[in-house]
Design a protein around this motif. Sequence first.
Motif, PDB file in Angstrom:
ATOM      1  N   THR A 143       0.986  -1.344   0.003  1.00 24.73           N
ATOM      2  CA  THR A 143      -0.026   0.171  -0.196  1.00 24.73           C
ATOM      3  C   THR A 143       0.873   1.372  -0.024  1.00 24.73           C
ATOM      4  OG1 THR A 143      -0.054  -0.010   2.579  1.00 24.73           O
ATOM      5  CG2 THR A 143      -1.881  -1.072   1.197  1.00 24.73           C
ATOM      6  N   PRO A 144       1.209   1.823  -1.150  1.00 28.80           N
ATOM      7  CA  PRO A 144       2.339   2.858  -1.117  1.00 28.80           C
ATOM      8  C   PRO A 144       1.531   4.099  -0.511  1.00 28.80           C
ATOM      9  CG  PRO A 144       1.883   1.786  -3.466  1.00 28.80           C
ATOM     10  CD  PRO A 144       0.976   1.312  -2.501  1.00 28.80           C
ATOM     11  N   ASN A 145       0.362   4.219  -0.553  1.00 26.68           N
ATOM     12  CA  ASN A 145      -0.103   5.753   0.086  1.00 26.68           C
ATOM     13  C   ASN A 145      -0.498   5.306   1.529  1.00 26.68           C
ATOM     14  OD1 ASN A 145       0.042   6.724  -2.404  1.00 26.68           O
ATOM     15  ND2 ASN A 145      -2.165   6.105  -2.766  1.00 26.68           N
ATOM     16  N   GLN A 146      -0.368   4.275   1.963  1.00 28.78           N
ATOM     17  CA  GLN A 146      -0.567   4.012   3.571  1.00 28.78           C
ATOM     18  C   GLN A 146       0.658   3.388   4.322  1.00 28.78           C
ATOM     19  OE1 GLN A 146      -4.003   1.297   3.361  1.00 28.78           O
ATOM     20  NE2 GLN A 146      -5.385   3.124   2.681  1.00 28.78           N
ATOM     21  N   VAL A 147       1.697   3.678   3.863  1.00 30.06           N
ATOM     22  CA  VAL A 147       2.911   3.160   4.639  1.00 30.06           C
ATOM     23  C   VAL A 147       2.883   3.895   6.095  1.00 30.06           C
ATOM     24  CG1 VAL A 147       5.450   3.218   4.764  1.00 30.06           C
ATOM     25  CG2 VAL A 147       4.286   2.968   2.637  1.00 30.06           C
ATOM     26  N   PRO A 148       3.017   3.059   7.215  1.00 28.64           N
ATOM     27  CA  PRO A 148       2.940   3.794   8.380  1.00 28.64           C
ATOM     28  C   PRO A 148       3.920   4.679   8.420  1.00 28.64           C
ATOM     29  CG  PRO A 148       2.921   1.346   8.390  1.00 28.64           C
ATOM     30  CD  PRO A 148       3.282   1.533   7.184  1.00 28.64           C
ATOM     31  N   GLN A 149       3.649   5.714   9.384  1.00 27.92           N
ATOM     32  CA  GLN A 149       4.570   6.952   9.443  1.00 27.92           C
ATOM     33  C   GLN A 149       5.962   6.531  10.107  1.00 27.92           C
ATOM     34  OE1 GLN A 149       3.727   9.894   8.526  1.00 27.92           O
ATOM     35  NE2 GLN A 149       5.613  10.562   9.070  1.00 27.92           N
ATOM     36  N   ILE A 150       5.941   5.490  11.031  1.00 28.89           N
ATOM     37  CA  ILE A 150       7.145   4.909  11.694  1.00 28.89           C
ATOM     38  C   ILE A 150       8.139   4.624  10.607  1.00 28.89           C
ATOM     39  CG2 ILE A 150       6.348   2.728  12.266  1.00 28.89           C
ATOM     40  CD1 ILE A 150       8.807   4.879  14.388  1.00 28.89           C
ATOM     41  N   ARG A 151       7.643   3.864   9.689  1.00 27.64           N
ATOM     42  CA  ARG A 151       8.331   3.224   8.664  1.00 27.64           C
ATOM     43  C   ARG A 151       8.904   4.560   7.674  1.00 27.64           C
ATOM     44  NH1 ARG A 151      10.640   0.287  10.695  1.00 27.64           N
ATOM     45  NH2 ARG A 151       9.294  -0.572  12.017  1.00 27.64           N
ATOM     46  N   MET A 152       8.017   5.428   7.292  1.00 25.04           N
ATOM     47  CA  MET A 152       8.629   6.739   6.626  1.00 25.04           C
ATOM     48  C   MET A 152       9.705   7.220   7.352  1.00 25.04           C
ATOM     49  SD  MET A 152       5.187   8.036   4.504  1.00 25.04           S
ATOM     50  CE  MET A 152       4.347   8.351   5.893  1.00 25.04           C
ATOM     51  N   ASP A 153       9.464   7.634   8.821  1.00 22.35           N
ATOM     52  CA  ASP A 153      10.393   8.436   9.608  1.00 22.35           C
ATOM     53  C   ASP A 153      11.629   7.578   9.652  1.00 22.35           C
ATOM     54  OD1 ASP A 153       8.466  10.216   9.915  1.00 22.35           O
ATOM     55  OD2 ASP A 153       7.778   9.634  12.053  1.00 22.35           O
ATOM     56  N   ARG A 154      11.699   6.304  10.026  1.00 21.40           N
ATOM     57  CA  ARG A 154      12.893   5.586  10.257  1.00 21.40           C
ATOM     58  C   ARG A 154      13.612   5.349   8.656  1.00 21.40           C
ATOM     59  NH1 ARG A 154      13.505   2.811  15.010  1.00 21.40           N
ATOM     60  NH2 ARG A 154      15.288   1.777  14.226  1.00 21.40           N
ATOM     61  N   TYR A 155      12.863   5.337   7.525  1.00 22.47           N
ATOM     62  CA  TYR A 155      13.653   5.342   6.315  1.00 22.47           C
ATOM     63  C   TYR A 155      14.228   6.608   6.158  1.00 22.47           C
ATOM     64  CZ  TYR A 155      14.032   5.339   1.173  1.00 22.47           C
ATOM     65  OH  TYR A 155      14.581   5.281   0.099  1.00 22.47           O
ATOM     66  N   ASP A 156      13.764   7.765   6.288  1.00 24.68           N
ATOM     67  CA  ASP A 156      14.108   9.047   6.139  1.00 24.68           C
ATOM     68  C   ASP A 156      15.486   9.269   7.015  1.00 24.68           C
ATOM     69  OD1 ASP A 156      12.158   9.668   4.277  1.00 24.68           O
ATOM     70  OD2 ASP A 156      10.904  10.878   5.784  1.00 24.68           O
ATOM     71  N   ALA A 157      15.404   8.809   8.203  1.00 25.47           N
ATOM     72  CA  ALA A 157      16.510   8.811   9.348  1.00 25.47           C
ATOM     73  C   ALA A 157      17.705   7.973   8.463  1.00 25.47           C
ATOM     74  CB  ALA A 157      16.186   8.454  10.362  1.00 25.47           C
ATOM     75  N   ALA A 158      17.205   6.911   8.145  1.00 15.89           N
ATOM     76  CA  ALA A 158      18.411   6.007   7.594  1.00 15.89           C
ATOM     77  C   ALA A 158      19.083   6.868   6.203  1.00 15.89           C
ATOM     78  CB  ALA A 158      17.796   4.453   7.113  1.00 15.89           C
ATOM     79  N   ILE A 159      18.262   7.174   5.337  1.00 18.29           N
ATOM     80  CA  ILE A 159      18.959   7.862   4.283  1.00 18.29           C
ATOM     81  C   ILE A 159      19.595   8.828   4.695  1.00 18.29           C
ATOM     82  CG2 ILE A 159      18.226   9.081   2.274  1.00 18.29           C
ATOM     83  CD1 ILE A 159      17.792   6.051   2.010  1.00 18.29           C
ATOM     84  N   ASN A 160      19.091   9.684   5.757  1.00 17.76           N
ATOM     85  CA  ASN A 160      20.181  10.914   6.006  1.00 17.76           C
ATOM     86  C   ASN A 160      21.340  10.446   6.608  1.00 17.76           C
ATOM     87  OD1 ASN A 160      18.271  12.911   5.166  1.00 17.76           O
ATOM     88  ND2 ASN A 160      17.002  12.869   6.957  1.00 17.76           N
ATOM     89  N   TRP A 161      21.287   9.476   7.291  1.00 16.05           N
ATOM     90  CA  TRP A 161      22.528   8.682   7.955  1.00 16.05           C
ATOM     91  C   TRP A 161      23.642   8.323   6.955  1.00 16.05           C
ATOM     92  CZ3 TRP A 161      25.315   3.987   8.314  1.00 16.05           C
ATOM     93  CH2 TRP A 161      26.008   3.823   9.220  1.00 16.05           C
ATOM     94  N   LEU A 162      22.966   7.549   5.882  1.00 13.96           N
ATOM     95  CA  LEU A 162      23.628   7.134   4.645  1.00 13.96           C
ATOM     96  C   LEU A 162      24.390   7.945   4.116  1.00 13.96           C
ATOM     97  CD1 LEU A 162      21.536   4.081   3.547  1.00 13.96           C
ATOM     98  CD2 LEU A 162      23.827   3.989   4.283  1.00 13.96           C
TER      99      LEU A 162
END
Length: 140
Positions: free
Chosen positions: A82-101
């Motif tokens: 469900t691309p439009n319904q990804v849980p907010q925690i998953r989006m936040d942690r993904y963004d944090a991972a990309i910023n760290w990388l």
Amino acid sequence: MMFLTLEDFKSQAKLDLVDRIIQNDHGILFQSELATITEMQSYLGIKYDVANVFNRIGTDRNALIVMYAVDILLYHIHSRLTPNQVPQIRMDRYDAAINWLKDAGSGKLVIDLPLKPVVESTTAKGNIIYSGEVKRNNRF
């Protein structure tokens, strides 16, 4: 799975939830892991020996790399359904991972990873500096 194990997911997601998302098809998990590792290598490959980083197993792996790999993988398998319904925690942690990388790959962070080996080149090294003299006014 190659780099990650199912045990790595326990700290961030329930395994039965992961199984429901991938519909018990571990081929999806394998393909998502390949994509995750490739994504991470694209950020870290400038500075670090990514082949050495992602060929390690068990406790020899960097704990932050494992954690961020799980975060990225969980984001990708959630967005698969469900691309439009990804849980907010998953989006936040993904963004944090990309910023760290990004920070790790650019050298802003000091992390315990093997550096890329220095390759000696047979061509001349150095910068070529070119310039000219200051323009003169030769009007009499």
